[in-house]
Design a protein around this motif. Structure first.
Motif, PDB file in Angstrom:
ATOM      1  N   GLN A   7     -45.537  12.630  33.788  1.00 25.27           N
ATOM      2  CA  GLN A   7     -45.406  12.454  35.237  1.00 25.27           C
ATOM      3  C   GLN A   7     -45.915  11.083  35.666  1.00 25.27           C
ATOM      4  O   GLN A   7     -45.255  10.366  36.427  1.00 25.27           O
ATOM      5  CB  GLN A   7     -46.164  13.552  36.000  1.00 25.27           C
ATOM      6  CG  GLN A   7     -45.581  14.917  35.885  1.00 25.27           C
ATOM      7  CD  GLN A   7     -44.298  15.096  36.696  1.00 25.27           C
ATOM      8  OE1 GLN A   7     -43.647  14.157  37.120  1.00 25.27           O
ATOM      9  NE2 GLN A   7     -43.936  16.337  36.910  1.00 25.27           N
ATOM     10  N   LEU A   8     -47.107  10.724  35.208  1.00 24.82           N
ATOM     11  CA  LEU A   8     -47.682   9.432  35.593  1.00 24.82           C
ATOM     12  C   LEU A   8     -46.908   8.267  34.994  1.00 24.82           C
ATOM     13  O   LEU A   8     -46.725   7.243  35.647  1.00 24.82           O
ATOM     14  CB  LEU A   8     -49.159   9.369  35.189  1.00 24.82           C
ATOM     15  CG  LEU A   8     -50.088  10.340  35.911  1.00 24.82           C
ATOM     16  CD1 LEU A   8     -51.481  10.291  35.301  1.00 24.82           C
ATOM     17  CD2 LEU A   8     -50.134  10.051  37.397  1.00 24.82           C
ATOM     18  N   TYR A  11     -43.647   7.896  36.985  1.00 27.51           N
ATOM     19  CA  TYR A  11     -43.962   7.293  38.277  1.00 27.51           C
ATOM     20  C   TYR A  11     -44.318   5.813  38.091  1.00 27.51           C
ATOM     21  O   TYR A  11     -43.931   4.959  38.883  1.00 27.51           O
ATOM     22  CB  TYR A  11     -45.114   8.046  38.936  1.00 27.51           C
ATOM     23  CG  TYR A  11     -45.324   7.696  40.388  1.00 27.51           C
ATOM     24  CD1 TYR A  11     -44.627   8.367  41.386  1.00 27.51           C
ATOM     25  CD2 TYR A  11     -46.220   6.706  40.771  1.00 27.51           C
ATOM     26  CE1 TYR A  11     -44.814   8.062  42.724  1.00 27.51           C
ATOM     27  CE2 TYR A  11     -46.409   6.386  42.109  1.00 27.51           C
ATOM     28  CZ  TYR A  11     -45.709   7.068  43.071  1.00 27.51           C
ATOM     29  OH  TYR A  11     -45.887   6.750  44.401  1.00 27.51           O
ATOM     30  N   GLY A  12     -45.048   5.534  37.032  1.00 27.21           N
ATOM     31  CA  GLY A  12     -45.471   4.162  36.750  1.00 27.21           C
ATOM     32  C   GLY A  12     -44.324   3.207  36.497  1.00 27.21           C
ATOM     33  O   GLY A  12     -44.454   1.998  36.740  1.00 27.21           O
ATOM     34  N   HIS A  15     -43.785   1.273  39.436  1.00 34.75           N
ATOM     35  CA  HIS A  15     -44.993   0.691  40.019  1.00 34.75           C
ATOM     36  C   HIS A  15     -45.707  -0.211  39.010  1.00 34.75           C
ATOM     37  O   HIS A  15     -46.845   0.046  38.642  1.00 34.75           O
ATOM     38  CB  HIS A  15     -45.922   1.803  40.508  1.00 34.75           C
ATOM     39  CG  HIS A  15     -45.276   2.693  41.505  1.00 34.75           C
ATOM     40  ND1 HIS A  15     -44.564   3.812  41.149  1.00 34.75           N
ATOM     41  CD2 HIS A  15     -45.209   2.601  42.851  1.00 34.75           C
ATOM     42  CE1 HIS A  15     -44.083   4.378  42.243  1.00 34.75           C
ATOM     43  NE2 HIS A  15     -44.459   3.664  43.286  1.00 34.75           N
ATOM     44  N   ILE A 135     -46.680  13.283  43.099  1.00 30.73           N
ATOM     45  CA  ILE A 135     -47.352  12.516  42.052  1.00 30.73           C
ATOM     46  C   ILE A 135     -47.981  11.245  42.616  1.00 30.73           C
ATOM     47  O   ILE A 135     -48.996  10.771  42.126  1.00 30.73           O
ATOM     48  CB  ILE A 135     -46.366  12.181  40.898  1.00 30.73           C
ATOM     49  CG1 ILE A 135     -45.955  13.472  40.186  1.00 30.73           C
ATOM     50  CG2 ILE A 135     -46.977  11.196  39.897  1.00 30.73           C
ATOM     51  CD1 ILE A 135     -47.098  14.244  39.543  1.00 30.73           C
ATOM     52  N   TYR A 139     -51.231   9.405  41.311  1.00 28.69           N
ATOM     53  CA  TYR A 139     -51.070   8.114  40.645  1.00 28.69           C
ATOM     54  C   TYR A 139     -52.054   7.079  41.193  1.00 28.69           C
ATOM     55  O   TYR A 139     -52.710   6.381  40.421  1.00 28.69           O
ATOM     56  CB  TYR A 139     -49.629   7.614  40.794  1.00 28.69           C
ATOM     57  CG  TYR A 139     -49.369   6.352  40.019  1.00 28.69           C
ATOM     58  CD1 TYR A 139     -49.060   6.399  38.660  1.00 28.69           C
ATOM     59  CD2 TYR A 139     -49.413   5.102  40.632  1.00 28.69           C
ATOM     60  CE1 TYR A 139     -48.819   5.240  37.942  1.00 28.69           C
ATOM     61  CE2 TYR A 139     -49.172   3.947  39.924  1.00 28.69           C
ATOM     62  CZ  TYR A 139     -48.876   4.017  38.579  1.00 28.69           C
ATOM     63  OH  TYR A 139     -48.644   2.865  37.867  1.00 28.69           O
ATOM     64  N   GLU A 143     -55.012   5.300  39.121  1.00 27.17           N
ATOM     65  CA  GLU A 143     -55.051   3.829  39.043  1.00 27.17           C
ATOM     66  C   GLU A 143     -56.428   3.314  39.459  1.00 27.17           C
ATOM     67  O   GLU A 143     -56.956   2.393  38.843  1.00 27.17           O
ATOM     68  CB  GLU A 143     -53.957   3.202  39.912  1.00 27.17           C
ATOM     69  CG  GLU A 143     -52.576   3.241  39.291  1.00 27.17           C
ATOM     70  CD  GLU A 143     -52.424   2.343  38.072  1.00 27.17           C
ATOM     71  OE1 GLU A 143     -52.957   1.207  38.076  1.00 27.17           O
ATOM     72  OE2 GLU A 143     -51.758   2.761  37.113  1.00 27.17           O
ATOM     73  N   GLU A 155     -54.835   6.008  30.525  1.00 24.46           N
ATOM     74  CA  GLU A 155     -54.276   4.718  30.940  1.00 24.46           C
ATOM     75  C   GLU A 155     -53.379   4.132  29.850  1.00 24.46           C
ATOM     76  O   GLU A 155     -52.277   3.647  30.119  1.00 24.46           O
ATOM     77  CB  GLU A 155     -55.403   3.741  31.274  1.00 24.46           C
ATOM     78  CG  GLU A 155     -54.905   2.375  31.726  1.00 24.46           C
ATOM     79  CD  GLU A 155     -56.040   1.423  32.075  1.00 24.46           C
ATOM     80  OE1 GLU A 155     -55.770   0.441  32.787  1.00 24.46           O
ATOM     81  OE2 GLU A 155     -57.194   1.648  31.633  1.00 24.46           O
ATOM     82  N   VAL A 158     -50.100   6.168  29.733  1.00 23.68           N
ATOM     83  CA  VAL A 158     -49.238   5.850  30.869  1.00 23.68           C
ATOM     84  C   VAL A 158     -48.589   4.488  30.656  1.00 23.68           C
ATOM     85  O   VAL A 158     -47.373   4.333  30.862  1.00 23.68           O
ATOM     86  CB  VAL A 158     -50.022   5.894  32.197  1.00 23.68           C
ATOM     87  CG1 VAL A 158     -49.216   5.322  33.347  1.00 23.68           C
ATOM     88  CG2 VAL A 158     -50.480   7.309  32.506  1.00 23.68           C
TER      89      VAL A 158
END
Length: 167
Positions: A7-8, A11-12, A15, A135, A139, A143, A155, A158
């Motif tokens: 999930q992270l 999403y990352g 981003h 999420i 997130y 972070e 970390e 991800v």
């Protein structure tokens, strides 16, 4: 259900710009706060007490976060509860001030989000997967925890999925 790392990491992918993440540090909490302000006016009577829409939102969100990670679920539960407590006085206001604050904060939070995605050069994650809406708060929390030196293994996982960050 995808794992926490999946999930992270997913999403990352949307981003990687530090400027985008910075706008999200402010935009996402503002959006969550505004949603809680607005939902808190929805009263649902249950037997001899009532629950409001914001409480249901927080409960459902935190249960989902607990399913992904116990420790992060606990952290998100604390953060969401603090936001919920802060939203209650806004929800108790007269109609016009409540709407102006709730909608105004919501719109401002989204403006920050879209400014960040302008820097990123990518659309928001929720456009491709609506789960990104829930999420996002997790997130930005992780972070911040990464910046503080916590969850180094997470970390790394991800970043293996999302790739390196850029300026």
């Amino acid at each position: 259900m995808k794992t926490l790392e999946q999930q992270l990491g997913q999403y990352g992918l949307y981003h990687r710009s530090k400027r985008n993440v910075l706008t999200h540090f402010f935009g996402i909490p503002l959006i969550v706060f505004a949603v809680l302000c607005l939902l808190a006016r929805i009263e649902i009577p249950i037997a001899n007490f009532s629950i409001d829409g914001a409480q249901i939102f927080v409960l459902a969100s935190v249960v989902y976060y607990f399913m992904l990670s116990f420790s992060l679920g606990l952290i998100m539960g604390i953060i969401f509860t603090l936001l919920l407590v802060a939203a209650q006085p806004i929800a108790a206001m007269a109609l016009i001030p409540w709407l102006v604050i709730g909608v105004g904060v919501f719109v401002f939070g989204w403006i920050l989000q879209f400014i960040g995605h302008y820097f990123e050069g990518k659309k928001p994650a929720f456009v491709d997967d609506l789960v990104g809406l829930i999420i996002g708060p997790l997130y930005v929390t992780v972070e911040l925890l990464f910046l503080m030196g916590f969850y180094k293994n997470l970390e790394q996982q991800v970043n293996e999925i999302a790739g390196p960050t850029k300026a």
